[in-house]
Scaffold this motif. Sequence first.
Motif, short mmCIF file in Angstrom:
data_model
loop_
_atom_site.label_atom_id
_atom_site.label_comp_id
_atom_site.label_asym_id
_atom_site.label_seq_id
_atom_site.Cartn_x
_atom_site.Cartn_y
_atom_site.Cartn_z
N TRP A 2 0.82 -1.22 0.00
CA TRP A 2 0.00 0.00 0.00
C TRP A 2 0.86 1.28 0.00
N PRO A 3 1.81 1.41 0.94
CA PRO A 3 2.63 2.63 0.87
C PRO A 3 3.42 2.75 -0.44
N ALA A 4 3.88 1.60 -0.97
CA ALA A 4 4.63 1.67 -2.23
C ALA A 4 3.71 2.14 -3.36
N MET A 5 2.48 1.64 -3.38
CA MET A 5 1.52 2.09 -4.40
C MET A 5 1.28 3.59 -4.30
N LEU A 6 1.15 4.07 -3.07
CA LEU A 6 0.88 5.50 -2.88
C LEU A 6 2.08 6.35 -3.31
N LEU A 7 3.28 5.86 -2.96
CA LEU A 7 4.48 6.60 -3.38
C LEU A 7 4.54 6.66 -4.91
N ALA A 8 4.17 5.53 -5.53
CA ALA A 8 4.21 5.48 -7.01
C ALA A 8 3.19 6.42 -7.63
N ALA A 9 2.09 6.63 -6.91
CA ALA A 9 1.04 7.51 -7.45
C ALA A 9 1.18 8.94 -6.93
N GLU A 10 2.24 9.20 -6.17
CA GLU A 10 2.51 10.52 -5.59
C GLU A 10 1.37 11.02 -4.70
N ILE A 11 0.91 10.12 -3.87
CA ILE A 11 -0.15 10.46 -2.91
C ILE A 11 0.45 10.26 -1.51
N PRO A 12 0.20 11.20 -0.58
CA PRO A 12 0.80 11.05 0.76
C PRO A 12 0.39 9.74 1.46
N LEU A 13 1.23 9.26 2.33
CA LEU A 13 0.97 7.99 3.01
C LEU A 13 0.07 8.19 4.23
N PRO A 14 -0.67 7.12 4.59
CA PRO A 14 -1.50 7.20 5.81
C PRO A 14 -0.61 7.41 7.03
N LYS A 15 -1.22 7.94 8.12
CA LYS A 15 -0.39 8.23 9.29
C LYS A 15 -0.06 6.98 10.09
#
Length: 516
Positions: free
Chosen positions: A273-286
């Motif tokens: 999940w965090p890798a997907m978000l990094l790839a989509a340039e979306i901030p990570l959950p807290k």
Amino acid sequence: MMQETKKKFYVTTPIYYINDVPHIGHAYTTIGADVLARFKRMDGWDVFFLTGTDEHGQKIEKAAKERGLTPQQLTDQIVVRFQEAWKKLGITYSRFIRTTEISHKRAAQMFFEKVFKNQFIYKGHYEGWYCLPDEKFLLPSEVINEKCPDCGRPVERLKEENYFFSMSKFQNALTQYLEEHPEFVQPLSRKNELVNNFIKPGLTDVCITRSSVQWGIAAPVPEKSILYVWFDALINYLSGIGWPDDLETFHRYWPADVHLIGKDILRFHATLWPAMLLAAEIPLPKKVFGTGFITMNGQKMSKSLGNVIDPLAIADQYSPDALRYFLLREIPFGVDGDFSMESFQLRFNGDLANDLGNLIHRSLSMLERYFDGVIPENPNPSPAETELKTLATQYATQARLQIEEMAFPAILTLIWTLVKRANKYIEDSAPWKVAADSAQRARLQTILYTLMEVLRVVALALAPFMPFTAESIWSQLGFSDSIFNHGLEETEEWAKIPSGQKISKKNPLFPRIDRS
Ligand code: MSP
């Protein structure tokens, strides 16, 4: 409070596979999330609480086939069971997302396109193992005797032409993120396990489409294939709050404050999940918080053993609040715990019938008997009353700290300290003796007034945990509105219950269970 000044809180549960009806494990995470949501709401936060169902994938395709249904027919039938269960258990979600909704499908496709455009998706061949019950691809090194290392069930061999997500490219970024945000994965013991077993050995690329499965979201690629169910499912946390169409709502709540999940799916949430978000340039959950697992009489629950606990049967027999209370009081959030009818009944008779039920019933009965059910004045408080006042009004400060740690048993223990102290106060002050002496009428007023005040604070403090009970205490105290119009800060004030208010006592809330 003005909307703009409110602090926001976004909490999620896993979205549950609906190849089968809800069981106690699903109820456990959902109740935990509900308590967080209710607590924060009562404390003045702008809360979004997302739950829902994970409706795609091979497992559901297979379950539907076995029942002679289409996957859509199966999911349409079972989703109702989840929604009814959550209603019965008092779950106050803001939105129930189904991954078969058009808005979610579009979001998943757009997410794929964004990651593709950012060059983190490539085409390749997958040949290897797949665990169907877990919907998980496995490395050759993970599979022993053709069994899944996590659930122990047989794995199947897959050979497919698929698209891959370059998760390995995020090895450094993720390692750095975890170092800079030690609170990201909780509890800490699970984080250490995750880092040592899965991140340090190296992240591998993940297959994110399936060409041999039909039931899923069409992958936006020229070949006929669907999105891998986990890639689709994780995106619910974004689509559930409006991404990509309603960016105003999305930006109001994202990043999520906490994804509450079971330990079984921590790896997906803390690597993929965090890798997907990094790839989509979306901030990570807290925060990603992994709860423990519930066993039944010390044994893993499974259909074949026939020991799966139906949360609704318990709620029907004993009350939804008794189940909520047991799960949150008995099992520290984050570690494994056991459910047995014996321990459930012990808690029920001890904490609920004896401590809480008696306090409510005795206090209200005495108020009826001595004051015709009308709350008296509070003429002369003594040190005993001051002690109760201090315990009650300090609750919120401590509970606010504990809730950040998901320390539900500790908060319930705080509430029970007040309940038990109030029961002792009844014994010590012996209102029945005071009532016998007409010269002590003012003293009797103070005692009964104090007990009503304790009940007011107990009801407010209990509300996130035992919402039905709290509402009942509130109306028995004579309030005509809902307790949920009131805030946690009202526990910090004393002598708030109006003298002159008429109570309306009902039958005891938790009649003892006969265990003979
Ligand atoms: N669909 C995925 C989750 C996708 S989230 C983007 C999935 N679903 S599931 O139906 O298998 O539910 C998993 C969750 O249910 C676990 O993570 C856990 O929170 C809860 N539990 C299931 N069994 C449980 C116990 N026996 N005990 C406690 N919780 C358990 O995985």
